[in-house]
Design an enzyme around this catalytic site. Structure first.
Site, mmCIF file in Angstrom:
data_model
loop_
_atom_site.group_PDB
_atom_site.id
_atom_site.type_symbol
_atom_site.label_atom_id
_atom_site.label_comp_id
_atom_site.label_asym_id
_atom_site.label_seq_id
_atom_site.Cartn_x
_atom_site.Cartn_y
_atom_site.Cartn_z
ATOM 1 N N GLY A 12 -48.635 8.890 -61.026
ATOM 2 C CA GLY A 12 -47.336 9.172 -61.616
ATOM 3 C C GLY A 12 -46.930 10.635 -61.657
ATOM 4 N N ASN A 14 -45.067 12.141 -59.476
ATOM 5 C CA ASN A 14 -43.634 12.193 -59.145
ATOM 6 C C ASN A 14 -42.786 11.738 -60.330
ATOM 7 O OD1 ASN A 14 -42.972 13.046 -56.220
ATOM 8 N ND2 ASN A 14 -44.820 11.800 -56.028
ATOM 9 N N MET A 91 -46.733 1.091 -54.571
ATOM 10 C CA MET A 91 -47.461 0.622 -53.389
ATOM 11 C C MET A 91 -47.254 -0.875 -53.132
ATOM 12 S SD MET A 91 -48.597 3.405 -52.303
ATOM 13 C CE MET A 91 -48.887 5.081 -52.872
ATOM 14 N N ASN A 108 -37.027 6.249 -52.196
ATOM 15 C CA ASN A 108 -38.489 6.324 -52.096
ATOM 16 C C ASN A 108 -38.870 7.748 -51.732
ATOM 17 O OD1 ASN A 108 -41.225 5.293 -51.767
ATOM 18 N ND2 ASN A 108 -40.910 5.500 -49.554
ATOM 19 N N HIS A 110 -41.754 9.706 -49.597
ATOM 20 C CA HIS A 110 -42.833 9.476 -48.628
ATOM 21 C C HIS A 110 -43.449 10.825 -48.264
ATOM 22 C CE1 HIS A 110 -45.145 7.398 -45.606
ATOM 23 N NE2 HIS A 110 -44.884 8.426 -44.804
ATOM 24 N N ASP A 151 -40.092 2.507 -44.472
ATOM 25 C CA ASP A 151 -39.776 3.941 -44.320
ATOM 26 C C ASP A 151 -38.681 4.192 -43.280
ATOM 27 O OD1 ASP A 151 -41.863 4.474 -46.168
ATOM 28 O OD2 ASP A 151 -43.339 4.541 -44.560
ATOM 29 N N GLN A 179 -45.190 21.458 -53.251
ATOM 30 C CA GLN A 179 -44.140 22.240 -52.574
ATOM 31 C C GLN A 179 -42.954 21.395 -52.124
ATOM 32 O OE1 GLN A 179 -45.774 24.676 -49.437
ATOM 33 N NE2 GLN A 179 -47.293 25.604 -50.783
ATOM 34 N N GLU A 181 -42.641 17.163 -52.608
ATOM 35 C CA GLU A 181 -42.285 15.915 -53.306
ATOM 36 C C GLU A 181 -41.665 16.164 -54.679
ATOM 37 O OE1 GLU A 181 -45.192 12.724 -53.281
ATOM 38 O OE2 GLU A 181 -46.245 13.667 -51.635
HETATM 39 C C1 GAR Z 1 -47.228 10.383 -53.460
HETATM 40 O O1 GAR Z 1 -47.835 11.316 -52.609
HETATM 41 C C2 GAR Z 1 -46.166 9.609 -52.711
HETATM 42 O O2 GAR Z 1 -45.473 10.387 -51.783
HETATM 43 C C3 GAR Z 1 -46.993 8.558 -52.033
HETATM 44 O O3 GAR Z 1 -47.944 8.184 -52.998
HETATM 45 C C4 GAR Z 1 -48.207 9.282 -53.867
HETATM 46 C C5 GAR Z 1 -48.012 8.849 -55.302
HETATM 47 O O4 GAR Z 1 -48.406 9.862 -56.186
HETATM 48 N N1 GAR Z 1 -46.181 7.460 -51.591
HETATM 49 C C6 GAR Z 1 -46.390 6.797 -50.454
HETATM 50 O O5 GAR Z 1 -47.329 7.023 -49.719
HETATM 51 C C7 GAR Z 1 -45.364 5.723 -50.144
HETATM 52 N N2 GAR Z 1 -45.490 5.260 -48.802
HETATM 53 P P1 GAR Z 1 -47.942 9.850 -57.729
HETATM 54 O O6 GAR Z 1 -48.292 8.490 -58.316
HETATM 55 O O7 GAR Z 1 -48.775 10.947 -58.341
HETATM 56 O O8 GAR Z 1 -46.471 10.148 -57.793
#
Ligand code: GAR
Length: 208
Positions: A12, A14, A91, A108, A110, A151, A179, A181
Site C-alpha cells: 500500500g 501507492n 493483483m 492503474n 504499472h 495494461d 521517483q 509511482e
Molecule cells: C507497485 O510497484 C505497483 O506499480 C505494482 O505493484 C506495486 C504495489 O506496491 N503494480 C503492478 O505491478 C500492477 N501490474 P504498493 O502496494 O506498495 O503500492
C-alpha cells in the site's frame, strides 16, 4: 468532490502516497471513500485504518465462484458512490462487468514504461526482473486507464527513471516507486478530479 475507491493487495505505498497528497493539498476536491483489499493480510488495510479511512477485505476465497466475488466487489464499489476506482497494487484481474460500468473511470499504476514490460505475467518484482534481464538503461512507471486488456488502456502519465549499475529488482523497484509511482499516481488523480483528462480515439488529452 471526486469519490475514490482504492483497490489494493499488498503493502500500500501507492495508497499512502495518495493519502499524503490529499492531506498536503496536492490532490484537492477528492476523498477516499474506502479501501478494498482482496488479501486480508495486506498492510494497506492498516494504512487505511491509520488514516481513518474505511478498509474492507473482500477475499475471493470466501465466495463459491469467481462471478460471486466480482458481484460483491462491484456492489461494494457502487454502494459507496464511487466516481473513480484506483488500482494501487491490486493483483486481481478486473472483470469486464466492472470495466464497462466504470469506463475511463478506473486507473492503474504499472511499474514500467508501457508498452515495455507489461501485460500478462508482468506485475510487481517480475517487471523489474525482466527490465534488468533485458539490460534497459531507463525504466519508469505508467499511470493509465484500465480497459479490457492487460495494461492496454489509454496512458495518462509516465515518468522515466534511470537504471543504475548494481541494481537488483528490489532496488530498482524502490527507486521507481519513489521517483515515479508515488508522484504520477497522485498527479493523475488531481488531473481527473479537475476534469482535465479526456479520452479521444483511445488516447488521453490533458488540458491546461
Ligand atoms: C507497485 O510497484 C505497483 O506499480 C505494482 O505493484 C506495486 C504495489 O506496491 N503494480 C503492478 O505491478 C500492477 N501490474 P504498493 O502496494 O506498495 O503500492
Amino acid at each position: 468532490m471526486l469519490n475514490v475507491t482504492v483497490l489494493v493487495s499488498g503493502g500500500g505505498t501507492n495508497l499512502q502516497a495518495i493519502i499524503d497528497a490529499i492531506s498536503e493539498g496536492k490532490i484537492t476536491d477528492t476523498r477516499i471513500v474506502q479501501v478494498i483489499s482482496n488479501n486480508p493480510g495486506a498492510y494497506a488495510l492498516e494504512r487505511a485504518a491509520k488514516a481513518g479511512i474505511k478498509g474492507i477485505c473482500i477475499s475471493p476465497k470466501r465466495f463459491e465462484s469467481r462471478a460471486d466475488f466480482y458481484d460483491a466487489l462491484l456492489k461494494q464499489i457502487d454502494d459507496a458512490g464511487t466516481d473513480l476506482i484506483v488500482l494501487a497494487g491490486f493483483m486481481v484481474v478486473v472483470p469486464p462487468s466492472i470495466i464497462s460500468k466504470f469506463r475511463n473511470r478506473i486507473i492503474n499504476i504499472h511499474p514500467s514504461l508501457i508498452p515495455s514490460f507489461c501485460g500478462t505475467g508482468y506485475y510487481g518484482l517480475r517487471v523489474h526482473e525482466a527490465a534488468l534481464a533485458k539490460g534497459v538503461k531507463v525504466s519508469g512507471a505508467t499511470c493509465h486507464f484500465v480497459d479490457e486488456g492487460t495494461d492496454t488502456g489509454p496512458i495518462i502519465l509516465q515518468k522515466a527513471v534511470e537504471v543504475l549499475p548494481g541494481d537488483t529488482p528490489e532496488i530498482l523497484q524502490r527507486r521507481i516507486m519513489e521517483q515515479a509511482e508515488w508522484k504520477i499516481m497522485p498527479e493523475a488523480i488531481q488531473l481527473i478530479a479537475h476534469g482535465r483528462v479526456k479520452v479521444e480515439d483511445g488516447r488521453t488529452v490533458i488540458s491546461e
